[in-house]
Scaffold this active site. Structure first.
Site, PDB file in Angstrom:
ATOM      1  N   HIS A 158       0.826  -1.229   0.000  1.00 55.29           N
ATOM      2  CA  HIS A 158       0.000   0.000   0.000  1.00 55.29           C
ATOM      3  C   HIS A 158       0.853   1.269   0.000  1.00 55.29           C
ATOM      4  CE1 HIS A 158      -3.209  -2.769   1.453  1.00 55.29           C
ATOM      5  NE2 HIS A 158      -2.231  -3.245   2.194  1.00 55.29           N
ATOM      6  N   GLU A 292      10.109   8.186 -16.510  1.00 54.15           N
ATOM      7  CA  GLU A 292       8.778   8.723 -16.825  1.00 54.15           C
ATOM      8  C   GLU A 292       8.366   8.395 -18.260  1.00 54.15           C
ATOM      9  OE1 GLU A 292       8.115  12.873 -14.826  1.00 54.15           O
ATOM     10  OE2 GLU A 292      10.217  12.667 -15.315  1.00 54.15           O
TER      11      GLU A 292
END
Ligand code: ARG
Length: 476
Positions: A158, A292
């Protein structure tokens, strides 16, 4: 007068300029030229074998095709959109060179089986190159893991600090995903490894085409079973695009980690300058562009898969002109996969780790709280639920007073529970101990990491053999 088309016999009027512009694929399918010529050479040899071409005719055709290949290789070939596609461009140049003899080449063949074959040959060759690059990346993962068995970094669930892990364990987790990608690309190679020539337009051909000869001459592993299926379906492309999408998703997740871990907030990793860029306005910036861009390209590759799936879904068997567009997502994916594989390899190679920052996060994140609870269970005979409760209270106290498990004074621990002042406490919260207690096959203990690195190296040897087998299969 406009030039007549190779297929122009039954037409009175030439195609309009719109028809030419919308119908042409030469602007992109020229990428197939080497495979188209390879297929045509084999086809001409087969035509000689079954008596359609004489020996000297075949020789002239083969020589002509080799010359055309050289013209295209060297950029001298003039591509004209009037010739529609790569198949007709090569054929019309052959006819220019050889006169009527050039017109014999297309005997017993349709562009439908021809294009289907060319693409299969293209996929095989390109997957081979991709596997070479991917193998290189796999080697780099293992090298990186090998030099970081002692480095401890946070493991997340998480995106919350979960447990300490060895950096080798982290790198190898990406290694194994990419090993499966390698194996899946290999199986996509096998999917394309099929001879479809002889299927003609869809029903087969009116000549005794020697398909077995063609199969051997083109170094393919089997014959397609059904001529309609052979010209209609595109699952050889699907499979390559599925695997490519899977690979891109795997590496895109790694890129996301790079982006996070190189940020000021995490600062676990640093990328070398040559893989980053600055900002034109903010002088302090160092942006992880390669990561990216690869994350962005993952969307593009998944889009390519979707493009083809949607394009095929409503089409009746057998060939439809829509299929001409199948090459666009294919060629683009090949390009993206190659550059991204190189990009990931360079990043993995160049990552510099800052263990002190990783340790700081591990401490701040109470990453060994579970180990402490487990110690209360095993060394102190406290039931797990109660141990969980005690450690929970300890964490709460630390959070309120800005301590971590390492800095909270023994006295304050004692106020929560006397057992927390036991001398075993320090060892129970140690990051190394936490790792080394995960002594299960595939776990993060040092001994298990050494075992895993050995296993990874054995896997690399196995994959080298797979790669070599392609080299020998490719040879005719
Ligand atoms: N350029 C075409 C393609 O890529 C070749 C096949 C054309 N076949 C046809 N029946 N018009 O699909």
């Amino acid at each position: 007068m406009k030039e007549k088309k190779l297929w122009g016999g039954r037409f009175d009027a030439a195609p309009s300029s719109l028809m030419i512009r919308i119908g042409e694929s030469i602007s992109f399918d020229k990428e197939l030229y080497a495979h188209d010529i390879e297929g045509s050479i084999s086809h001409s040899r087969m035509l000689k074998r079954i008596g359609i071409l004489s020996e000297s005719e075949q020789r002239k055709i083969e020589t002509g095709l080799i010359q055309i290949k050289k013209e295209i290789d060297s950029g001298k070939f003039e591509f004209k959109i009037e010739n529609e596609d790569i198949h007709m461009s090569i054929e019309s140049r052959l006819t220019e060179l050889l006169g009527d003899l050039g017109k014999k080449l297309h005997t017993g063949r349709s562009r439908n089986d021809q294009v289907s074959q060319d693409v299969r040959l293209y996929i095989k060759a390109e997957i081979h190159s991709i596997l070479v690059l991917l193998f290189d990346l796999l080697t780099v993962w293992v090298k990186k893991a090998d030099s970081h068995t002692k480095t401890i970094i946070p493991g997340y669930t998480h995106l919350q600090i979960a447990q300490p892990i060895r950096a080798s364990h982290y790198f190898l987790s990406h290694f194994w995903a990419n090993v499966r990608d390698f194996e899946d690309f290999f199986s996509a190679y096998e999917r394309a490894n099929e001879l479809v020539l002889g299927s003609g337009a869809l029903a087969g051909v009116n000549y005794q085409t020697d398909r077995e000869f063609l199969r051997k001459d083109l170094g393919l592993s089997r014959l397609s079973e059904n001529s309609i299926d052979a010209v209609s379906q595109r699952d050889h492309i699907f499979k390559f695009l599925f695997v490519s999408s899977q690979f891109m998703v795997h590496i895109s997740r790694f890129c996301e980690e790079i982006i996070l871990y190189t940020s000021q907030e995490f600062s676990y990793f640093k990328l070398p300058d040559h893989l980053t860029t600055g900002s034109s306005i903010m002088p302090q910036k160092k942006n992880p562009d390669v990561a990216e861009l690869i994350r962005g390209k993952a969307g593009r590759v998944i889009g390519n898969l979707t493009h083809l799936l949607v394009m095929l879904k409503g089409t009746p068997l057998s060939y439809n002109r829509d299929f001409q567009e199948d090459k666009i997502p294919l060629f683009d994916t090949v390009k993206q996969i190659k550059i991204c594989t190189e990009g990931i390899r360079d990043m993995v190679e160049g990552i510099q780790i800052f263990p002190e920052n990783a340790t700081r996060s591990l401490r701040n994140g109470f990453s060994t709280a579970t180990d402490l609870a487990d110690w209360l269970v095993s060394a102190k005979g406290i039931p797990f639920r109660s141990a969980h409760e005690i450690v929970g209270e300890l964490v709460k106290h630390c959070t309120l007073k800005s301590y971590d498990l390492f800095t909270i004074p023994s006295g304050e621990r004692g106020q929560i529970h006397a057992v927390l002042t036991d001398p075993g406490y320090e060892a129970a919260i140690s990051l190394e101990t936490s790792c080394d207690k995960k002594d299960v096959y595939g776990g993060t203990a040092l001994s298990r990491q050494k075992e895993q690195i050995k296993k990874a190296k054995t896997k690399l040897n196995e994959l080298t053999k797979k790669l070599k087998s392609l080299e020998s299969k490719g040879k005719k």
